[in-house]
Design an enzyme around this catalytic site. Structure first.
Site, PDB file in Angstrom:
ATOM      1  N   GLU A  36       0.829  -1.214   0.000  1.00 38.72           N
ATOM      2  CA  GLU A  36       0.000   0.000   0.000  1.00 38.72           C
ATOM      3  C   GLU A  36       0.860   1.258   0.000  1.00 38.72           C
ATOM      4  O   GLU A  36       0.458   2.292  -0.546  1.00 38.72           O
ATOM      5  CB  GLU A  36      -0.937  -0.007   1.214  1.00 38.72           C
ATOM      6  CG  GLU A  36      -1.942  -1.147   1.217  1.00 38.72           C
ATOM      7  CD  GLU A  36      -1.430  -2.430   1.866  1.00 38.72           C
ATOM      8  OE1 GLU A  36      -2.243  -3.342   2.065  1.00 38.72           O
ATOM      9  OE2 GLU A  36      -0.216  -2.510   2.169  1.00 38.72           O
ATOM     10  N   ASN A  38       3.726   1.503  -1.588  1.00 41.42           N
ATOM     11  CA  ASN A  38       4.135   1.631  -2.987  1.00 41.42           C
ATOM     12  C   ASN A  38       3.051   2.315  -3.814  1.00 41.42           C
ATOM     13  O   ASN A  38       3.333   3.148  -4.682  1.00 41.42           O
ATOM     14  CB  ASN A  38       4.422   0.252  -3.591  1.00 41.42           C
ATOM     15  CG  ASN A  38       5.555  -0.471  -2.892  1.00 41.42           C
ATOM     16  OD1 ASN A  38       6.341   0.121  -2.175  1.00 41.42           O
ATOM     17  ND2 ASN A  38       5.636  -1.776  -3.107  1.00 41.42           N
ATOM     18  N   TYR A  89      12.305  -7.243   5.030  1.00 42.35           N
ATOM     19  CA  TYR A  89      12.368  -8.309   4.046  1.00 42.35           C
ATOM     20  C   TYR A  89      13.642  -8.186   3.221  1.00 42.35           C
ATOM     21  O   TYR A  89      14.158  -7.103   2.990  1.00 42.35           O
ATOM     22  CB  TYR A  89      11.124  -8.355   3.158  1.00 42.35           C
ATOM     23  CG  TYR A  89      10.917  -7.217   2.203  1.00 42.35           C
ATOM     24  CD1 TYR A  89      11.032  -7.405   0.832  1.00 42.35           C
ATOM     25  CD2 TYR A  89      10.541  -5.959   2.668  1.00 42.35           C
ATOM     26  CE1 TYR A  89      10.809  -6.370  -0.053  1.00 42.35           C
ATOM     27  CE2 TYR A  89      10.306  -4.927   1.796  1.00 42.35           C
ATOM     28  CZ  TYR A  89      10.443  -5.126   0.431  1.00 42.35           C
ATOM     29  OH  TYR A  89      10.226  -4.094  -0.436  1.00 42.35           O
ATOM     30  N   ASN A 167      -3.498  -9.880  -3.654  1.00 42.43           N
ATOM     31  CA  ASN A 167      -2.147 -10.106  -3.125  1.00 42.43           C
ATOM     32  C   ASN A 167      -2.056 -11.249  -2.111  1.00 42.43           C
ATOM     33  O   ASN A 167      -1.681 -11.045  -0.953  1.00 42.43           O
ATOM     34  CB  ASN A 167      -1.631  -8.823  -2.462  1.00 42.43           C
ATOM     35  CG  ASN A 167      -0.651  -8.074  -3.348  1.00 42.43           C
ATOM     36  OD1 ASN A 167      -0.138  -8.620  -4.325  1.00 42.43           O
ATOM     37  ND2 ASN A 167      -0.390  -6.831  -3.013  1.00 42.43           N
ATOM     38  N   THR A 241      -3.487  -8.151 -13.808  1.00 41.83           N
ATOM     39  CA  THR A 241      -2.203  -8.027 -14.487  1.00 41.83           C
ATOM     40  C   THR A 241      -1.894  -9.313 -15.227  1.00 41.83           C
ATOM     41  O   THR A 241      -2.175 -10.405 -14.733  1.00 41.83           O
ATOM     42  CB  THR A 241      -1.075  -7.713 -13.493  1.00 41.83           C
ATOM     43  OG1 THR A 241      -1.064  -8.696 -12.454  1.00 41.83           O
ATOM     44  CG2 THR A 241      -1.275  -6.334 -12.868  1.00 41.83           C
ATOM     45  N   GLY A 280       3.425  -5.186  -9.473  1.00 44.55           N
ATOM     46  CA  GLY A 280       1.969  -5.216  -9.357  1.00 44.55           C
ATOM     47  C   GLY A 280       1.424  -3.998  -8.641  1.00 44.55           C
ATOM     48  O   GLY A 280       0.367  -3.469  -9.006  1.00 44.55           O
ATOM     49  N   ASP A 281       2.146  -3.523  -7.626  1.00 46.63           N
ATOM     50  CA  ASP A 281       1.707  -2.326  -6.901  1.00 46.63           C
ATOM     51  C   ASP A 281       1.736  -1.100  -7.804  1.00 46.63           C
ATOM     52  O   ASP A 281       0.885  -0.211  -7.692  1.00 46.63           O
ATOM     53  CB  ASP A 281       2.612  -2.079  -5.687  1.00 46.63           C
ATOM     54  CG  ASP A 281       2.611  -3.233  -4.708  1.00 46.63           C
ATOM     55  OD1 ASP A 281       1.558  -3.869  -4.541  1.00 46.63           O
ATOM     56  OD2 ASP A 281       3.673  -3.500  -4.108  1.00 46.63           O
TER      57      ASP A 281
END
Length: 340
Positions: A36, A38, A89, A167, A241, A280-281
């Site tokens: 979110e 991003n 991460y 997601n 996508t 994707g974001d």
């Protein structure tokens, strides 16, 4: 005034330089990102007001994450501070036949341990006309799922458009749990965004003859997926996508927007990938900007696909392509020639 609010987790990203593996790395590069977050950066980067809501530890790392968002024009006034840590991460970028890998260290993060009284949604959503979240956020904890639902109830009362990127993350919850919780939240959603696997993993809705492991996509199968999501949940629009992975380095990329009973496909781009994390974001952020700006469906999906194509050529998660660059690509200027 158009204003987009996004809610979720922002984490510290650590990755080796270039294409080194973590086993080889002597040092790690630091950045900050999250689904979110991003999206909020993309929306703000295109010139629309955007705010990001989360809970961060009240320490130098939490403040540093907020500063990174502020640098790109994202409003962080509604961020709550407390808790012990922020999630981390590690990204190991793939190349050719070696896939990229992501390793998470996000347990007991401040947002995962957040409680419903932490967020005054009546106040936070004042003046907003769009709210965005992803399926990652309610997967973090039962508390986060309840907080999401609190926000969505207020959105419905205030007639705020809601978008959700499904997601699915198997490391956070099971398909069964995801289907149960997301099924409950989808009744509030106006625009659903997904990739080639999310609808199948979360709701058991599959795309016909597609085989994502072989890079084979059945376009009509995805139209069927969109139709089923609309019929099951009463969603107004579904965006999907479309990624054909030739290798970790070369992808074909495009998108589908299904709205008003009609399917609109973007052009397909062949991308030499620099960094695909956040791709994707970037599609979601660009689509939200386009739809919230009143673009017609075909132009909206074309804009989202072009913007996210450009993001794949940039290091780290944020999409920093400009409106001028996206519009130029949409007009066919795809040679990559030097601009002087």
């Amino acid at each position: 005034m158009k204003k987009v609010i996004t809610f979720g987790e922002i984490m510290m990203r650590l990755n080796p330089e270039g294409y080194l593996r973590l086993l080889q790395a002597q040092k790690l590069e630091m950045s900050f990102a999250g689904g979110e977050a991003n999206v909020a950066v993309s929306v703000a980067n295109f010139g629309m007001k955007a705010a990001f809501v989360t809970k961060l530890p009240d320490n130098v790392l939490g403040r540093r994450a907020a500063m990174e968002l502020q640098k790109y024009g994202v409003d962080t006034e509604a961020i709550v501070y407390g808790g012990e840590r922020m999630g981390i991460y590690f990204v190991e970028k793939g190349a050719s036949q070696r896939p990229s890998k992501v390793l998470y260290d996000r347990g007991a993060s401040a947002i995962a341990l957040a409680e419903r009284p932490d967020f005054d949604w009546e106040h936070i959503l004042e003046g907003a006309n769009w709210f965005h979240f992803t399926g990652i956020t309610p997967a973090l904890s039962e508390g986060c799922a309840e907080i999401c639902e609190d926000a969505l109830r207020v959105c419905k009362e205030k007639h705020i458009t809601v978008s959700c990127d499904l997601n699915f993350r198997k490391k956070l919850w099971s398909k069964e749990k995801a289907g149960e919780v997301m099924g409950r939240l989808m009744k509030y959603v106006d625009v659903c965004i997904a990739n080639e696997a999310d609808a199948a993993d979360v709701f058991g809705i599959c795309a016909g003859n597609s085989d994502i492991s072989k890079g084979e996509l059945d376009r009509q199968g995805y139209v069927s997926v969109a139709q089923q999501l609309v019929e099951r949940f009463g969603i107004k629009s579904v965006a999907i996508t479309l990624r054909k992975s030739i290798s970790a380095s070369i992808n074909h990329w495009g998108g589908l927007l299904y709205t008003g009973g009609e399917a609109f496909f973007s052009p397909e781009y062949m991308i030499q990938i620099v960094d695909r994390v956040g791709g994707g974001d970037s599609f979601a952020g660009a689509l939200i900007y386009a739809l919230n700006s009143g673009y017609e469906p075909q132009k909206a999906v074309n804009f989202a696909a072009a913007a996210s194509c450009l993001k794949h050529t940039m290091e780290y998660d944020f999409n920093l392509s400009t409106l001028e660059e996206v519009n130029s690509l949409m007009q066919g200027n795809a040679s990559g020639r030097v601009q002087r």
